[in-house]
Design a protein around this motif. Structure first.
Motif, PDB file in Angstrom:
ATOM      1  N   ILE A  70       0.826  -1.102   0.332  1.00  0.00           N
ATOM      2  CA  ILE A  70       0.034  -0.042  -0.078  1.00  0.00           C
ATOM      3  C   ILE A  70       0.851   1.831  -0.168  1.00  0.00           C
ATOM      4  O   ILE A  70       0.516   2.196   0.088  1.00  0.00           O
ATOM      5  N   PRO A  73      -1.266   4.278  -1.659  1.00  0.00           N
ATOM      6  CA  PRO A  73      -2.353   4.778  -1.274  1.00  0.00           C
ATOM      7  C   PRO A  73      -0.930   6.351   0.118  1.00  0.00           C
ATOM      8  O   PRO A  73      -1.330   7.380  -0.514  1.00  0.00           O
ATOM      9  N   THR A  74      -0.152   5.040   0.067  1.00  0.00           N
ATOM     10  CA  THR A  74       0.058   6.456   1.900  1.00  0.00           C
ATOM     11  C   THR A  74       0.954   7.674   0.834  1.00  0.00           C
ATOM     12  O   THR A  74       1.015   8.418   1.774  1.00  0.00           O
ATOM     13  N   LEU A  77      -1.464  10.045   0.297  1.00  0.00           N
ATOM     14  CA  LEU A  77      -2.329  10.791   1.629  1.00  0.00           C
ATOM     15  C   LEU A  77      -0.873  11.638   1.761  1.00  0.00           C
ATOM     16  O   LEU A  77      -1.388  13.065   2.145  1.00  0.00           O
ATOM     17  N   THR A  81      -1.613  15.805   2.230  1.00  0.00           N
ATOM     18  CA  THR A  81      -1.960  16.224   3.379  1.00  0.00           C
ATOM     19  C   THR A  81      -0.558  17.321   3.617  1.00  0.00           C
ATOM     20  O   THR A  81      -1.270  18.189   3.999  1.00  0.00           O
ATOM     21  N   THR A  84      -2.494  20.326   1.666  1.00  0.00           N
ATOM     22  CA  THR A  84      -3.072  20.631   2.545  1.00  0.00           C
ATOM     23  C   THR A  84      -2.840  22.002   3.018  1.00  0.00           C
ATOM     24  O   THR A  84      -2.984  22.914   3.294  1.00  0.00           O
ATOM     25  N   VAL A  85      -1.488  21.061   4.009  1.00  0.00           N
ATOM     26  CA  VAL A  85      -1.409  22.334   4.751  1.00  0.00           C
ATOM     27  C   VAL A  85      -0.399  23.560   4.352  1.00  0.00           C
ATOM     28  O   VAL A  85      -1.247  24.510   5.073  1.00  0.00           O
TER      29      VAL A  85
END
Lengths: 204, 300
Positions: A70, A73-74, A77, A81, A84-85
């Motif tokens: 995975i 996906p990690t 992600l 993150t 967004t920050v």
């Protein structure tokens, strides 16, 4: 597997040997879409630099904990993150720049260059090496965008950084998205030519 | 099977960590963001009234915010207005749905606290007493110059093509439109996103309240002379004031020219503006009647 390059070599590698735009030819959509002026290129470059460095460091720290099945996906992600920050920080402290760049900053999530660097480099190397690699890649992307922006702004609008230097608009179509591809191709050829000349001179 | 458990566990942990980082960033930046939005709103409002950095607003100009609440106690609903009083202080005036006066309570609130939603809501709840629940509806800004009303500023929200469009509409005392500014939208760039451009939003300028009631959208191309007047000041084109006035008078009663490829967005904005102006005129008439009948001395 640890890299045998020094920190400086890692940074230079990102700017020259593996320049994201002219050598790896990754993240072409933003490169041709946004690099219409030097300032646009610079601002997106800064944002990519931060996202790349933060994501590379995060993945390098947690590389042993990420399940190999995975990992993609990690990575996504992690990138989402940090994007967004940065999006929130820019909106709060640089509202004027954000008004212009907001829509592109959210796009960074899908930038190929960042995922590729996490997969190829950060998940195998130490935190320090990943940090410098991130700096190199970010700077390489930024300089590439600024070089593209310089050529397109000069040829398309006759200005540099908003200042009128030519007094007329030589080729207006250079600021349109499709002309970005011409520009990337021509500049790539130009840089390859310089490199070939340099090698020949070295050999002789 | 063990793999699945590890994958689920690690992905959950990653998501939690990501949420934690984003949440922290939100908490740290939200205050500055709200402050920016407020500052921008204030600047836009002054801009709509015709003041900019070059021509600053006169001292006699005052902005009075009137907050509207929906008050429910059991089955009954009333509309409550928080109005600033002449001199100092605030009063919460409750009006029934039929337009009749229900009651008024003084609200203990400092002038600078009225802008903070939390403090304001708490103060009003304390004033109206327990058993009534409050729901914030919207705010209106009444602009006075030397004590006389010179304009109304109406922040409003209506649905656009994709999501909500946030605007500020400026009306003069006869409810003619002084200006329209789009604050937030998520229409398609290049199509519906063009609603922020001067050649669309400036078409609303100067429409009278009567014309606004039956304002429609036409799908004919925007005439070139009108476009030049609407985008005045952007292209450094020199157009004499007489010509501007002439062209504006010529198109004043015309419908809104739709944006190419964005008829729905154009219609949505037109209907939204009509709705905001109509509802405001209706509510203000009721509020003014009640204020006059009860001899409540308000600041506007």
């Amino acid at each position: 597997m640890a890299t045998d390059k020094t920190n400086l070599q890692l940074v230079v590698n990102g700017i020259l040997n593996e320049n994201p735009i002219f050598r790896l030819v990754l993240s072409m959509c933003p490169a041709v879409g946004i690099s219409t002026t030097v300032m646009n290129g610079f601002m997106l470059g800064i944002a990519v630099l931060f996202v790349q460095v933060f994501s590379s460091c995060t993945i390098a720290i947690f590389k042993d904990k990420i399940h190999p099945r995975i990992r993609i996906p990690t990575y996504t992600l992690t990138i989402a993150t940090w994007v967004t920050v940065i999006d929130m920080v820019l909106a709060a402290y640089l509202p004027e720049a954000y008004a212009k760049m907001g829509i592109f900053i959210k796009l960074i999530v899908a930038f190929a260059i960042i995922t590729m660097r996490l997969e190829m480099f950060a998940c195998k190397e130490s935190v320090t090496a990943s940090f410098w690699d991130g700096i190199g890649m970010g700077l390489g992307f930024m300089f590439g965008m600024m070089a593209l922006g310089f050529v397109r702004e000069l040829l398309g609008l006759g200005t540099v950084l908003g200042y009128d230097v030519l007094g007329f608009k030589p080729l207006l179509f250079f600021i349109l998205p499709f002309a970005g591809f011409f520009c990337v191709g021509l500049m790539m050829g130009f840089f390859n030519y310089i490199e070939a000349r340099y090698r020949r001179a070295k050999r002789a | 099977m063990k793999d699945i458990a590890t994958i689920i566990f690690r992905l959950t942990i990653s998501c939690l960590l990501a949420g934690l980082v984003m949440g922290t960033a939100f908490v740290l930046t939200n205050k500055a963001k709200l402050h920016n939005a407020e500052e921008r709103e204030h600047k836009v409002m002054l801009g709509l009234l015709g003041y900019s950095a070059a021509t600053s607003a006169p001292e006699s100009l005052a902005l009075h915010a009137v907050h509207r609440y929906i008050v429910t106690s059991g089955e009954n609903s009333t509309i409550g207005y928080l109005v600033p009083l002449k001199g100092e202080g605030f009063s919460f005036v409750e009006i029934g749905l039929d337009g009749a006066f229900v009651g008024q309570q003084p609200v203990k609130l400092a002038a600078e606290q009225a802008g903070e939603a939390g403090t304001r809501d708490a103060a009003i709840t304390a004033a109206v007493g327990a058993g009534k629940s409050l729901r914030y509806a919207d705010q209106t800004i009444i602009v006075t110059e030397n004590g006389r009303r010179s304009a109304y500023l109406l922040p409003g929200v209506f649905p656009g093509f994709k999501t909500f469009v946030k605007v500020i509409l400026a009306l003069d005392p006869t409810f003619s439109i002084l200006g329209l500014e789009i604050m937030e939208h998520e229409e398609d760039p290049g199509l519906g996103g063009e609603i922020v451009q001067g050649y669309f939003k400036n078409q609303f300028k100067g429409k009278t309240f009567e014309a606004l009631k039956k304002l429609g959208v036409v799908k004919t191309p925007l005439p070139e002379e009108y476009r030049r007047v609407l985008t005045l000041g952007k292209n450094n084109e020199a157009i004499g004031p007489e010509e501007v006035a002439k062209v504006q008078a010529q198109y004043q009663d015309k419908d809104i020219y739709a944006l190419t490829g964005a008829t729905i967005s154009s219609r949505a904005v037109t209907n939204g503006v009509k709705g905001i102006a109509n509802k405001f005129a209706y509510r203000l008439a009721i509020l003014d009647k009640v204020l006059a009948a009860q001899h409540i001395a308000v600041a506007f």
